[in-house]
Design a protein around this motif. Structure first.
Motif, PDB file in Angstrom:
ATOM      1  N   VAL B  32       0.857  -1.190   0.000  1.00 36.36           N
ATOM      2  CA  VAL B  32       0.000   0.000   0.000  1.00 36.36           C
ATOM      3  C   VAL B  32       0.893   1.239   0.000  1.00 36.36           C
ATOM      4  N   ASP B  34       0.987   5.638  -0.205  1.00 35.68           N
ATOM      5  CA  ASP B  34       0.218   6.879  -0.126  1.00 35.68           C
ATOM      6  C   ASP B  34       1.180   8.058  -0.241  1.00 35.68           C
ATOM      7  N   LEU B  92      -6.521   8.549   1.304  1.00 30.57           N
ATOM      8  CA  LEU B  92      -6.575   7.179   0.800  1.00 30.57           C
ATOM      9  C   LEU B  92      -7.560   6.346   1.599  1.00 30.57           C
ATOM     10  N   PRO B  96      -9.874   5.139  -2.279  1.00 31.04           N
ATOM     11  CA  PRO B  96      -8.823   4.159  -2.594  1.00 31.04           C
ATOM     12  C   PRO B  96      -8.046   4.486  -3.868  1.00 31.04           C
ATOM     13  N   ASP B  97      -8.654   5.265  -4.781  1.00 31.96           N
ATOM     14  CA  ASP B  97      -7.941   5.604  -6.020  1.00 31.96           C
ATOM     15  C   ASP B  97      -7.316   6.994  -5.935  1.00 31.96           C
TER      16      ASP B  97
END
Lengths: 193, 193
Positions: B32, B34, B92, B96-97
């Motif tokens: 993940v 960010d 985020l 999520p995008d």
């Protein structure tokens, strides 16, 4: 201070530092005043406003900050570049007339220990929050802003007004070797895009 | 990264932040990634270079920083103002995008956990120095810069080259409400005066 010295709402005080200007740090204790330049000052919180500033152990100003528990952070102007550089390279420890020879005129506001430097664009009066580990290990000081003022020709309605203000009032952003940049043109983006 | 992505001597890495730009903070952990915007980042030491950055507990990026112990600080450009503002206002956690919809293209360098954002002017890869009290009480993170790079069109020979570089590569300095300033003109003072 002149008629342009106006109080800033404490909720907006972080904006005085948000754009990352090089600052002047003042402190005073038992009749001794000093002012140094610092590029490493930064907002830390909104409300109550707090900030960080790095004060090297070699600086005379740091001793006055530690003795009094107070400091003032100021945003100098493009017109003060020479003065800022002198304050950043001379030490009161070895040059007792540092302030006068650097061209600094100081003034007291109310009963605060730190003097303020005339001609700056903004002033933040701060009480140090004692954090001995940060101060010793990193030369890092945390302080709460208790009162703030700005020159209303260049900061008003909670915003810097560089678009309208004289060029001489722009903030300075130091790199190294006597080389500053003034803050430049506005870049505005749609807030909901 | 393109051919302009060049390593910066760590002794000069502080200069990438010395003029107070608004930055992008990247972190990655277990697949993940960010990136967030932050106006409150600041140099803390020269050698080894260290910096501070304020990461609010509400930010998703902070969780990735805490989990991985790493972050990257990047200096975005005037051309990226809209992207910076989106990264500073979207999370985020709820979007999520976020990265794709904000227009961010990321890239990995070596085996470092944090991704780097293409198109920035400078990148500082940092290992967090754990200081739980600062992190909890002030949202203040201290990190050591272990490697740094810059776009050599705008930072070379240890100095920003804004006088020569395209305007689109100037640093951004955020105030509030979608309102940035680009860094401006050089102000040079004699170093011995």
């Amino acid at each position: 201070m002149n008629a342009h010295f106006q109080r800033v709402d404490l909720k907006k005080a972080y904006r005085l530092l948000n754009h990352g200007p090089t600052v002047l740090v003042s402190a005073g204790h038992e009749g001794v005043d000093d002012v140094m330049a610092a590029a490493w000052a930064c907002a830390l919180d909104f409300d109550p406003p707090k900030l960080t500033v790095v004060l090297d152990k070699s600086t005379f100003t740091r001793g006055l900050v530690e003795a009094s528990g107070w400091l003032a952070i100021q945003v100098p102007t493009a017109a003060q570049a020479q003065l800022v550089h002198r304050l950043g390279t001379r030490s009161l420890g070895s040059e007792p007339d540092k302030l006068a020879s650097s061209g600094v005129v100081i003034e007291r506001v109310d009963a605060y220990a730190p003097p303020l430097v005339q001609g700056c664009a903004a002033w933040l009066m701060c009480r140090v929050i004692a954090e001995p580990h940060n101060q010793q290990a990193y030369d890092l000081f945390i302080a709460e802003v208790v009162e703030a003022w700005a020159d209303d020709r260049v900061f008003s309605d909670g915003h810097w007004q560089y678009e309208r203000a004289p060029e001489s009032l722009r903030s300075l952003h130091y790199v190294a070797g006597g080389h500053f940049y003034a803050i430049g043109e506005a870049v505005v983006v749609p807030v909901d895009a």
